[in-house]
Design a protein around this motif. Structure first.
Motif, PDB file in Angstrom:
ATOM      1  N   GLY A 179       1.780  -2.719  11.116  1.00 38.59           N
ATOM      2  CA  GLY A 179       0.513  -2.386  10.466  1.00 38.59           C
ATOM      3  C   GLY A 179       0.543  -1.121   9.622  1.00 38.59           C
ATOM      4  N   LYS A 180       1.706  -0.577   9.365  1.00 37.31           N
ATOM      5  CA  LYS A 180       1.811   0.647   8.562  1.00 37.31           C
ATOM      6  C   LYS A 180       1.999   0.297   7.091  1.00 37.31           C
ATOM      7  CE  LYS A 180       3.909   3.118  12.391  1.00 37.31           C
ATOM      8  NZ  LYS A 180       5.148   3.560  12.982  1.00 37.31           N
ATOM      9  N   PRO A 181       1.431   1.117   6.195  1.00 38.44           N
ATOM     10  CA  PRO A 181       1.636   0.866   4.765  1.00 38.44           C
ATOM     11  C   PRO A 181       3.097   1.116   4.379  1.00 38.44           C
ATOM     12  CG  PRO A 181       0.418   2.910   5.091  1.00 38.44           C
ATOM     13  CD  PRO A 181       0.595   2.287   6.447  1.00 38.44           C
ATOM     14  N   PHE A 182       3.580   0.342   3.422  1.00 34.94           N
ATOM     15  CA  PHE A 182       4.965   0.450   2.970  1.00 34.94           C
ATOM     16  C   PHE A 182       4.980   0.438   1.451  1.00 34.94           C
ATOM     17  CE2 PHE A 182       9.012  -1.287   1.604  1.00 34.94           C
ATOM     18  CZ  PHE A 182       9.915  -0.575   2.372  1.00 34.94           C
ATOM     19  N   ASP A 183       5.627   1.429   0.855  1.00 34.86           N
ATOM     20  CA  ASP A 183       5.762   1.508  -0.595  1.00 34.86           C
ATOM     21  C   ASP A 183       7.239   1.368  -0.938  1.00 34.86           C
ATOM     22  OD1 ASP A 183       5.767   2.074  -3.315  1.00 34.86           O
ATOM     23  OD2 ASP A 183       4.393   3.767  -3.132  1.00 34.86           O
ATOM     24  N   ALA A 184       7.608   0.279  -1.595  1.00 33.03           N
ATOM     25  CA  ALA A 184       9.012   0.008  -1.920  1.00 33.03           C
ATOM     26  C   ALA A 184       9.602   1.038  -2.876  1.00 33.03           C
ATOM     27  CB  ALA A 184       9.147  -1.395  -2.496  1.00 33.03           C
ATOM     28  N   LYS A 185       8.776   1.795  -3.558  1.00 31.38           N
ATOM     29  CA  LYS A 185       9.291   2.848  -4.446  1.00 31.38           C
ATOM     30  C   LYS A 185      10.156   3.839  -3.676  1.00 31.38           C
ATOM     31  CE  LYS A 185       5.508   2.589  -7.722  1.00 31.38           C
ATOM     32  NZ  LYS A 185       4.230   3.158  -8.132  1.00 31.38           N
ATOM     33  N   THR A 186       9.887   3.991  -2.378  1.00 32.89           N
ATOM     34  CA  THR A 186      10.671   4.929  -1.567  1.00 32.89           C
ATOM     35  C   THR A 186      12.116   4.462  -1.391  1.00 32.89           C
ATOM     36  OG1 THR A 186      10.028   3.864   0.513  1.00 32.89           O
ATOM     37  CG2 THR A 186       8.618   5.675  -0.289  1.00 32.89           C
ATOM     38  N   LEU A 187      12.410   3.221  -1.743  1.00 35.54           N
ATOM     39  CA  LEU A 187      13.761   2.685  -1.623  1.00 35.54           C
ATOM     40  C   LEU A 187      14.628   3.017  -2.847  1.00 35.54           C
ATOM     41  CD1 LEU A 187      12.787  -0.894  -0.353  1.00 35.54           C
ATOM     42  CD2 LEU A 187      13.392   1.102   1.043  1.00 35.54           C
ATOM     43  N   ALA A 188      14.003   3.437  -3.927  1.00 36.21           N
ATOM     44  CA  ALA A 188      14.712   3.685  -5.184  1.00 36.21           C
ATOM     45  C   ALA A 188      15.811   4.734  -5.014  1.00 36.21           C
ATOM     46  CB  ALA A 188      13.730   4.134  -6.266  1.00 36.21           C
ATOM     47  N   GLY A 189      16.926   4.496  -5.700  1.00 36.99           N
ATOM     48  CA  GLY A 189      18.028   5.448  -5.702  1.00 36.99           C
ATOM     49  C   GLY A 189      19.126   5.148  -4.697  1.00 36.99           C
ATOM     50  N   LYS A 190      18.905   4.175  -3.806  1.00 36.68           N
ATOM     51  CA  LYS A 190      19.918   3.776  -2.825  1.00 36.68           C
ATOM     52  C   LYS A 190      20.060   2.261  -2.864  1.00 36.68           C
ATOM     53  CE  LYS A 190      19.042   7.440   0.518  1.00 36.68           C
ATOM     54  NZ  LYS A 190      18.549   7.736   1.860  1.00 36.68           N
ATOM     55  N   PRO A 191      21.242   1.753  -2.530  1.00 36.89           N
ATOM     56  CA  PRO A 191      21.370   0.297  -2.384  1.00 36.89           C
ATOM     57  C   PRO A 191      20.377  -0.192  -1.329  1.00 36.89           C
ATOM     58  CG  PRO A 191      23.531   1.338  -2.366  1.00 36.89           C
ATOM     59  CD  PRO A 191      22.516   2.442  -2.283  1.00 36.89           C
ATOM     60  N   THR A 192      19.882  -1.401  -1.530  1.00 39.65           N
ATOM     61  CA  THR A 192      18.865  -1.953  -0.629  1.00 39.65           C
ATOM     62  C   THR A 192      19.192  -3.390  -0.268  1.00 39.65           C
ATOM     63  OG1 THR A 192      17.138  -0.512  -1.547  1.00 39.65           O
ATOM     64  CG2 THR A 192      16.401  -2.517  -0.428  1.00 39.65           C
ATOM     65  N   VAL A 193      19.110  -3.677   1.018  1.00 42.86           N
ATOM     66  CA  VAL A 193      19.255  -5.038   1.524  1.00 42.86           C
ATOM     67  C   VAL A 193      17.862  -5.519   1.924  1.00 42.86           C
ATOM     68  CG1 VAL A 193      20.201  -6.506   3.354  1.00 42.86           C
ATOM     69  CG2 VAL A 193      21.581  -4.623   2.413  1.00 42.86           C
ATOM     70  N   LEU A 194      17.418  -6.603   1.315  1.00 39.29           N
ATOM     71  CA  LEU A 194      16.176  -7.257   1.712  1.00 39.29           C
ATOM     72  C   LEU A 194      16.568  -8.532   2.447  1.00 39.29           C
ATOM     73  CD1 LEU A 194      14.186  -6.867  -1.624  1.00 39.29           C
ATOM     74  CD2 LEU A 194      13.932  -5.501   0.455  1.00 39.29           C
ATOM     75  N   TRP A 195      16.145  -8.622   3.695  1.00 35.64           N
ATOM     76  CA  TRP A 195      16.483  -9.771   4.542  1.00 35.64           C
ATOM     77  C   TRP A 195      15.203 -10.580   4.755  1.00 35.64           C
ATOM     78  CZ3 TRP A 195      16.477  -9.358  10.470  1.00 35.64           C
ATOM     79  CH2 TRP A 195      16.876 -10.565  11.056  1.00 35.64           C
ATOM     80  N   PHE A 196      15.126 -11.756   4.152  1.00 34.48           N
ATOM     81  CA  PHE A 196      13.961 -12.618   4.255  1.00 34.48           C
ATOM     82  C   PHE A 196      14.144 -13.563   5.445  1.00 34.48           C
ATOM     83  CE2 PHE A 196      14.057 -11.049  -0.010  1.00 34.48           C
ATOM     84  CZ  PHE A 196      12.727 -10.853  -0.332  1.00 34.48           C
ATOM     85  N   TRP A 197      13.223 -13.478   6.414  1.00 36.17           N
ATOM     86  CA  TRP A 197      13.359 -14.254   7.636  1.00 36.17           C
ATOM     87  C   TRP A 197      12.011 -14.795   8.102  1.00 36.17           C
ATOM     88  CZ3 TRP A 197      10.617 -12.286  11.774  1.00 36.17           C
ATOM     89  CH2 TRP A 197      10.319 -10.913  11.762  1.00 36.17           C
ATOM     90  N   ALA A 198      12.069 -15.762   9.008  1.00 34.59           N
ATOM     91  CA  ALA A 198      10.883 -16.321   9.657  1.00 34.59           C
ATOM     92  C   ALA A 198      11.103 -16.237  11.165  1.00 34.59           C
ATOM     93  CB  ALA A 198      10.678 -17.770   9.234  1.00 34.59           C
ATOM     94  N   PRO A 199      10.059 -15.945  11.930  1.00 35.79           N
ATOM     95  CA  PRO A 199      10.232 -15.707  13.364  1.00 35.79           C
ATOM     96  C   PRO A 199      10.668 -16.915  14.183  1.00 35.79           C
ATOM     97  CG  PRO A 199       7.912 -15.552  12.756  1.00 35.79           C
ATOM     98  CD  PRO A 199       8.688 -15.715  11.485  1.00 35.79           C
ATOM     99  N   TRP A 200      10.448 -18.105  13.720  1.00 37.77           N
ATOM    100  CA  TRP A 200      10.815 -19.316  14.455  1.00 37.77           C
ATOM    101  C   TRP A 200      12.177 -19.852  14.035  1.00 37.77           C
ATOM    102  CZ3 TRP A 200      11.450 -22.287  10.318  1.00 37.77           C
ATOM    103  CH2 TRP A 200      10.639 -22.066   9.213  1.00 37.77           C
ATOM    104  N   CYS A 201      12.859 -19.184  13.149  1.00 40.72           N
ATOM    105  CA  CYS A 201      14.096 -19.677  12.550  1.00 40.72           C
ATOM    106  C   CYS A 201      15.324 -19.276  13.381  1.00 40.72           C
ATOM    107  CB  CYS A 201      14.211 -19.111  11.137  1.00 40.72           C
ATOM    108  SG  CYS A 201      15.787 -19.374  10.324  1.00 40.72           S
ATOM    109  N   PRO A 202      16.064 -20.246  13.957  1.00 41.44           N
ATOM    110  CA  PRO A 202      17.238 -19.903  14.750  1.00 41.44           C
ATOM    111  C   PRO A 202      18.359 -19.268  13.908  1.00 41.44           C
ATOM    112  CG  PRO A 202      16.988 -22.293  14.613  1.00 41.44           C
ATOM    113  CD  PRO A 202      15.785 -21.685  13.965  1.00 41.44           C
ATOM    114  N   THR A 203      18.478 -19.648  12.646  1.00 48.64           N
ATOM    115  CA  THR A 203      19.482 -19.032  11.779  1.00 48.64           C
ATOM    116  C   THR A 203      19.171 -17.547  11.592  1.00 48.64           C
ATOM    117  OG1 THR A 203      19.835 -21.127  10.635  1.00 48.64           O
ATOM    118  CG2 THR A 203      20.567 -19.137   9.499  1.00 48.64           C
ATOM    119  N   CYS A 204      17.896 -17.235  11.423  1.00 53.28           N
ATOM    120  CA  CYS A 204      17.482 -15.838  11.265  1.00 53.28           C
ATOM    121  C   CYS A 204      17.793 -15.039  12.531  1.00 53.28           C
ATOM    122  CB  CYS A 204      15.990 -15.762  10.951  1.00 53.28           C
ATOM    123  SG  CYS A 204      15.503 -16.681   9.467  1.00 53.28           S
TER     124      CYS A 204
END
Length: 194
Positions: free
Chosen positions: A73-98
């Protein structure tokens, strides 16, 4: 009224059929075909001119010009990621592969703390299930976004869960695809930090 109730269920069933969570059969990844990930599909978001500055005054590429809310429930601003490599991992909670990718993704996040950003982007379910997934998989060492409406997924043109998007420090997509069990993630990240 009944059609409005059934339509989301039908769309969700169709999406599940198309994405094939838990199985890599039938979906050839870029590495399976011998092509690189960037050849297999267009970049998630091309870098654009700066929209301000992020952490440490880094230029913010268009790919990181968004806000969201974490599963806590905390706010997140992706601008704070700028300047470093970033891994975005897209997942779903019911997914066994995830779930199978969780341990390796958490290890990469811990091993590269301070050098690489790792962010989970949860979707295709309610926040309570997302929160439980983070607790059950012990992946709370890095932020996870609650993307119930799919806004971040749409931004990066993600059509299936269990998908990684890796951005270099300028925000350019250098890898996009599936890494079964998270295998190869550490090598891809090492190539951006070494």
């Amino acid at each position: 009224m009944r059609a409005r109730t059934l339509l989301p269920a039908i769309l969700a069933a169709a999406l599940l059929t198309l994405t094939g969570c838990g199985s890599s059969e039938g979906a050839a990844s870029a590495s399976d075909t011998g092509a690189s990930a960037t050849e297999a599909s267009p970049p998630a978001q091309p870098p654009a001119a700066s929209n301000g500055s992020g952490a440490d005054g880094a230029k913010v590429p268009e790919a990181l010009n968004f806000t969201a809310t974490t599963v806590d429930g905390k706010p997140f601003d992706a601008k704070t990621l700028a300047g470093k490599p970033t891994v975005l991992w897209f997942w779903a909670p019911w997914c066994p592969t995830c779930k199978g990718q969780a341990a390796e993704t958490a290890k990469v996040a811990t091993d590269n703390a301070g050098k690489v950003n790792v962010v989970g982007v949860a979707g295709l379910d309610k926040n309570a299930a997302m929160h439980d997934f983070v607790a059950d998989t012990d992946t709370g060492s890095f932020p996870h976004l609650s993307d119930e409406k799919g806004e971040v997924w749409k931004r990066f043109e993600i059509t299936q869960q269990s998908h990684y998007v890796i951005l270099d420090k300028t925000g350019e997509t250098v890898y996009e695809g599936v890494l079964p069990g998270g295998k190869g993630l550490a090598d891809k990240v090492a190539g951006l930090t070494g």
